[in-house]
Design a protein around this motif. Sequence first.
Motif, PDB file in Angstrom:
ATOM      1  N   SER A 176       0.824  -1.205   0.000  1.00  0.00           N
ATOM      2  CA  SER A 176       0.000   0.000   0.000  1.00  0.00           C
ATOM      3  C   SER A 176       0.860   1.258   0.000  1.00  0.00           C
ATOM      4  CB  SER A 176      -0.947  -0.012   1.198  1.00  0.00           C
ATOM      5  OG  SER A 176      -0.234  -0.275   2.395  1.00  0.00           O
ATOM      6  N   ASP A 177       1.870   1.272   0.841  1.00  0.00           N
ATOM      7  CA  ASP A 177       2.686   2.467   1.018  1.00  0.00           C
ATOM      8  C   ASP A 177       3.381   2.902  -0.281  1.00  0.00           C
ATOM      9  OD1 ASP A 177       2.937   4.107   3.162  1.00  0.00           O
ATOM     10  OD2 ASP A 177       4.851   3.299   3.852  1.00  0.00           O
TER      11      ASP A 177
ATOM     12  N   ASP B 152      -6.998  -0.382  -0.699  1.00  0.00           N
ATOM     13  CA  ASP B 152      -5.913   0.000   0.216  1.00  0.00           C
ATOM     14  C   ASP B 152      -5.297   1.342  -0.172  1.00  0.00           C
ATOM     15  OD1 ASP B 152      -6.113  -2.287   1.726  1.00  0.00           O
ATOM     16  OD2 ASP B 152      -3.986  -2.819   1.570  1.00  0.00           O
TER      17      ASP B 152
ATOM     18  N   SER C 159      -8.678   5.368  -0.737  1.00  0.00           N
ATOM     19  CA  SER C 159      -9.118   6.220   0.379  1.00  0.00           C
ATOM     20  C   SER C 159      -7.965   7.080   0.898  1.00  0.00           C
ATOM     21  CB  SER C 159      -9.661   5.366   1.529  1.00  0.00           C
ATOM     22  OG  SER C 159     -10.860   4.735   1.166  1.00  0.00           O
ATOM     23  N   VAL C 160      -6.796   6.469   0.979  1.00  0.00           N
ATOM     24  CA  VAL C 160      -5.625   7.205   1.471  1.00  0.00           C
ATOM     25  C   VAL C 160      -5.308   8.376   0.534  1.00  0.00           C
ATOM     26  CG1 VAL C 160      -3.130   7.016   1.816  1.00  0.00           C
ATOM     27  CG2 VAL C 160      -4.660   5.278   2.771  1.00  0.00           C
TER      28      VAL C 160
ATOM     29  N   MET D 285      -7.642  11.433   0.971  1.00  0.00           N
ATOM     30  CA  MET D 285      -7.269  12.326   2.075  1.00  0.00           C
ATOM     31  C   MET D 285      -5.968  13.070   1.766  1.00  0.00           C
ATOM     32  SD  MET D 285      -9.083  12.731   4.889  1.00  0.00           S
ATOM     33  CE  MET D 285     -10.541  12.025   5.668  1.00  0.00           C
TER      34      MET D 285
ATOM     35  N   ARG E  31       6.726   2.065   5.048  1.00  0.00           N
ATOM     36  CA  ARG E  31       6.327   1.499   6.340  1.00  0.00           C
ATOM     37  C   ARG E  31       5.698   0.110   6.206  1.00  0.00           C
ATOM     38  NH1 ARG E  31       2.640   6.633   7.424  1.00  0.00           N
ATOM     39  NH2 ARG E  31       2.127   6.022   5.301  1.00  0.00           N
ATOM     40  N   VAL E  32       5.462  -0.296   4.954  1.00  0.00           N
ATOM     41  CA  VAL E  32       4.829  -1.599   4.715  1.00  0.00           C
ATOM     42  C   VAL E  32       5.734  -2.408   3.797  1.00  0.00           C
ATOM     43  CG1 VAL E  32       2.777  -2.758   3.815  1.00  0.00           C
ATOM     44  CG2 VAL E  32       2.539  -0.504   4.863  1.00  0.00           C
TER      45      VAL E  32
ATOM     46  N   ALA F 126     -14.037   9.645   9.781  1.00  0.00           N
ATOM     47  CA  ALA F 126     -12.593   9.439   9.961  1.00  0.00           C
ATOM     48  C   ALA F 126     -11.961  10.667  10.605  1.00  0.00           C
ATOM     49  CB  ALA F 126     -11.935   9.136   8.610  1.00  0.00           C
ATOM     50  N   ARG F 127     -12.359  11.858  10.152  1.00  0.00           N
ATOM     51  CA  ARG F 127     -11.782  13.084  10.737  1.00  0.00           C
ATOM     52  C   ARG F 127     -12.172  13.208  12.206  1.00  0.00           C
ATOM     53  NH1 ARG F 127     -13.571  15.413   5.446  1.00  0.00           N
ATOM     54  NH2 ARG F 127     -11.661  15.570   4.188  1.00  0.00           N
TER      55      ARG F 127
ATOM     56  N   PRO G 211      -8.707   3.349   6.077  1.00  0.00           N
ATOM     57  CA  PRO G 211      -7.641   4.052   5.362  1.00  0.00           C
ATOM     58  C   PRO G 211      -7.775   5.577   5.416  1.00  0.00           C
ATOM     59  CG  PRO G 211      -9.101   2.894   3.825  1.00  0.00           C
ATOM     60  CD  PRO G 211      -9.459   2.436   5.197  1.00  0.00           C
ATOM     61  N   LEU G 212      -9.003   6.071   5.474  1.00  0.00           N
ATOM     62  CA  LEU G 212      -9.193   7.526   5.591  1.00  0.00           C
ATOM     63  C   LEU G 212      -8.612   8.010   6.915  1.00  0.00           C
ATOM     64  CD1 LEU G 212     -12.868   7.732   4.247  1.00  0.00           C
ATOM     65  CD2 LEU G 212     -10.851   8.657   3.111  1.00  0.00           C
TER      66      LEU G 212
ATOM     67  N   GLU H 121      -4.716   7.995   7.037  1.00  0.00           N
ATOM     68  CA  GLU H 121      -4.072   9.144   6.416  1.00  0.00           C
ATOM     69  C   GLU H 121      -4.226  10.399   7.286  1.00  0.00           C
ATOM     70  OE1 GLU H 121      -2.000   9.045   4.094  1.00  0.00           O
ATOM     71  OE2 GLU H 121      -1.753  11.168   3.634  1.00  0.00           O
ATOM     72  N   CYS H 122      -5.372  10.543   7.946  1.00  0.00           N
ATOM     73  CA  CYS H 122      -5.547  11.683   8.869  1.00  0.00           C
ATOM     74  C   CYS H 122      -4.480  11.634   9.962  1.00  0.00           C
ATOM     75  CB  CYS H 122      -6.910  11.643   9.542  1.00  0.00           C
ATOM     76  SG  CYS H 122      -8.286  11.994   8.463  1.00  0.00           S
TER      77      CYS H 122
ATOM     78  N   GLN I 119      -1.561  10.094   9.637  1.00  0.00           N
ATOM     79  CA  GLN I 119      -0.240   9.852   9.028  1.00  0.00           C
ATOM     80  C   GLN I 119       0.317   8.475   9.410  1.00  0.00           C
ATOM     81  OE1 GLN I 119       1.689  12.656   7.268  1.00  0.00           O
ATOM     82  NE2 GLN I 119      -0.483  13.045   7.002  1.00  0.00           N
ATOM     83  N   MET I 120      -0.574   7.516   9.513  1.00  0.00           N
ATOM     84  CA  MET I 120      -0.127   6.155   9.830  1.00  0.00           C
ATOM     85  C   MET I 120      -0.252   5.277   8.589  1.00  0.00           C
ATOM     86  SD  MET I 120      -1.944   5.270  13.459  1.00  0.00           S
ATOM     87  CE  MET I 120      -1.786   6.351  14.878  1.00  0.00           C
ATOM     88  N   PRO I 121       0.536   4.195   8.513  1.00  0.00           N
ATOM     89  CA  PRO I 121       0.365   3.269   7.389  1.00  0.00           C
ATOM     90  C   PRO I 121      -0.949   2.497   7.526  1.00  0.00           C
ATOM     91  CG  PRO I 121       1.962   2.389   8.946  1.00  0.00           C
ATOM     92  CD  PRO I 121       1.610   3.770   9.422  1.00  0.00           C
ATOM     93  N   TYR I 122      -1.442   2.011   6.392  1.00  0.00           N
ATOM     94  CA  TYR I 122      -2.688   1.240   6.386  1.00  0.00           C
ATOM     95  C   TYR I 122      -2.530  -0.007   5.539  1.00  0.00           C
ATOM     96  CZ  TYR I 122      -7.412  -0.296   5.349  1.00  0.00           C
ATOM     97  OH  TYR I 122      -8.544  -1.072   5.206  1.00  0.00           O
ATOM     98  N   VAL I 123      -3.036  -1.122   6.054  1.00  0.00           N
ATOM     99  CA  VAL I 123      -3.185  -2.331   5.243  1.00  0.00           C
ATOM    100  C   VAL I 123      -4.573  -2.897   5.524  1.00  0.00           C
ATOM    101  CG1 VAL I 123      -2.342  -4.657   4.713  1.00  0.00           C
ATOM    102  CG2 VAL I 123      -0.713  -2.867   5.334  1.00  0.00           C
TER     103      VAL I 123
ATOM    104  N   VAL J 283       4.393  -4.302   8.913  1.00  0.00           N
ATOM    105  CA  VAL J 283       4.001  -2.892   8.958  1.00  0.00           C
ATOM    106  C   VAL J 283       4.567  -2.290  10.236  1.00  0.00           C
ATOM    107  CG1 VAL J 283       2.058  -1.292   8.940  1.00  0.00           C
ATOM    108  CG2 VAL J 283       1.830  -3.511   7.848  1.00  0.00           C
ATOM    109  N   THR J 284       5.150  -1.092  10.114  1.00  0.00           N
ATOM    110  CA  THR J 284       5.630  -0.432  11.333  1.00  0.00           C
ATOM    111  C   THR J 284       4.417   0.080  12.113  1.00  0.00           C
ATOM    112  OG1 THR J 284       5.816   1.661  10.165  1.00  0.00           O
ATOM    113  CG2 THR J 284       7.801   0.311  10.271  1.00  0.00           C
TER     114      THR J 284
END
Lengths: 319, 253
Positions: free
Chosen positions: A72-73, A101, A104-105, A108, A181-182, B98-99, B129-130, B133-134, B136-140, B169-170
């Motif tokens: 994703s990253d 994945d 949506s990111v 934003m 990060r992924v 999400a916000r 995932p929304l 990003e708000c 600033q973290m990774p998403y899977v 994932v960190t």
Amino acid sequence: MSQDIYVLIEHLRGQVAELSYTMLAAGRELAQGAGGNVVAVLLGHNAKELGKDFAADKVLYLDHALLADFTSDAYQKALADLIGKDQPRAVLFGNSSIGADVASVLSMRLDLPLVSSCRSFTQDGKFVSQICGGKIMAEGELPGPTALVTMVPGGYQPDQGRSAAAPSITEAPVPALEALRVALSKYIEPETGDVDISKEPLLIAVGRGIQNKDNIELAENLAQAIGGVVCGSRPVIDQGWLATSRLVGKSGKHVKPKIYFAMGISGAPEHAEAIMQSDTIIAINTDPKAPIFDVAKYGVEGDIFDLVEVLTEKVQQAK
Amino acid sequence: MNIIVLAKLVPDLVEELTIDPGGAALDLTFARWIINEFDDHAIEQGILLKERGGGTVTVLVPDLDGADDVLFTAAAKGADRLIKLGGDFNGVNNHALARAFAAVVKELQADLILTGVQAHDDLDGSAGPLLAECLQMPYVGYVSGVSINDGKSLLRKEYPGGLLAEMEVTTPAVLGIQAAEQPPRYVAVSKVRQAMKTSSIEEQDASSLDPCGGPTVGRMFQPEAAAHATMIAGSPDEVADKLVDLFKELGVL
């Protein structure tokens, strides 16, 4: 800013997803109305040749070792850069393990509007999304300036997204892919199980309506009588009532039996899509409005438990 | 370890869905709100992680009918902290949700945030995932197995056809849960009642609900199917006879 429609191609281990071809077909419809081109966006490493059968005006190919497999990253970084620079009219993603994945990111991050679960576009370019398990459609103007859209299958034929003539492939720059990060560790092969349900001619399928693990036996008995194999929808597998190798649906197998006998399956779009290639679908459900009856050739409105034992008996007698 | 689970409430699809007189939204006046089933799996996964590695599980839900039930049920399963986010969430989209969640989660110092990979009423992406990003973290997403070790989360991601990918994932990270490693546990009503007495719900108000980024719906409708099954009616006995005839006709008997 352009009127082009970008389509993010999804591929895993050298195989392009059917959904990507469906999206290329959708992109064509949208591009015709908007007056732009269909641009397939392919991210990968040494994967250029995957683009040769895309029905696209152009393929933008982003090559980088860190794009060899989906994460994703890395995809988000590469696409944020590309979409930010090119500002196409729309970007189509799969409503899938890859597209969802990412879309949506990006919405934003880039402050761009997002429409999900889109099944088709109207001739005047409106989105038509399928929600609430396929029971409701939502239609609206495609938001601007660049709409991000995740697509579900069913609205277009994937074959319309294929072309015998190879499109022109242009390499596009890849931004620095740092501090990711992924990371992919490895792939884990699908459970093979005792049978391959995608090759079985006669499937007895059970859904949430089977209610508990003990009742699986009823399906097993019918399957045995008729010479078929039992499979199930997601809730049945998640409950651990059947092995993962028997899962029909989005994360499981697509099947194409001679007869698909669906007991207590509502027929949510993810499931319906996976059984469309069956010759004959027969469904039993207590809910007369269950979407499964829209894809089934024959239907019975009723309780499985009233029917299945007497049916098993009569099948045995008929042999 | 600090695990946060976000749960959404969605209209129960078992009930008849109706479109409101404006024609562009669901009529939610009589909707029965239930937990999004993927969020139920996210709660289960959170509790499993806590059972294996310690820590706390905090569950957050927007204030809709049924929110208290969801929270107390989670407490009965083993959640430590329950937060209800106040505001008018009727018909609110995922960007706004999400916000609003992000503002609360920022203060909670999460190591891992779990939420359902999707919900059946998603029209503007999914909440996970929304939110990622708000923050600033990774998403899977499409995750069906998680472990945590040394500032990293090792997870299994599902692809079509039964293929899985193991990914690292960190943390902190947001994960979209497709299925917990085991089915969401059943809790007896008596245990939920007990949780109502022993645990409390913290209420926090959503600062604002900003839906920017979601589409505007012009028309909502129930799809007309291109085809419908030929229905076989009768008593179970008669239906079984007709099905046997059909099986013969199709050449499998």
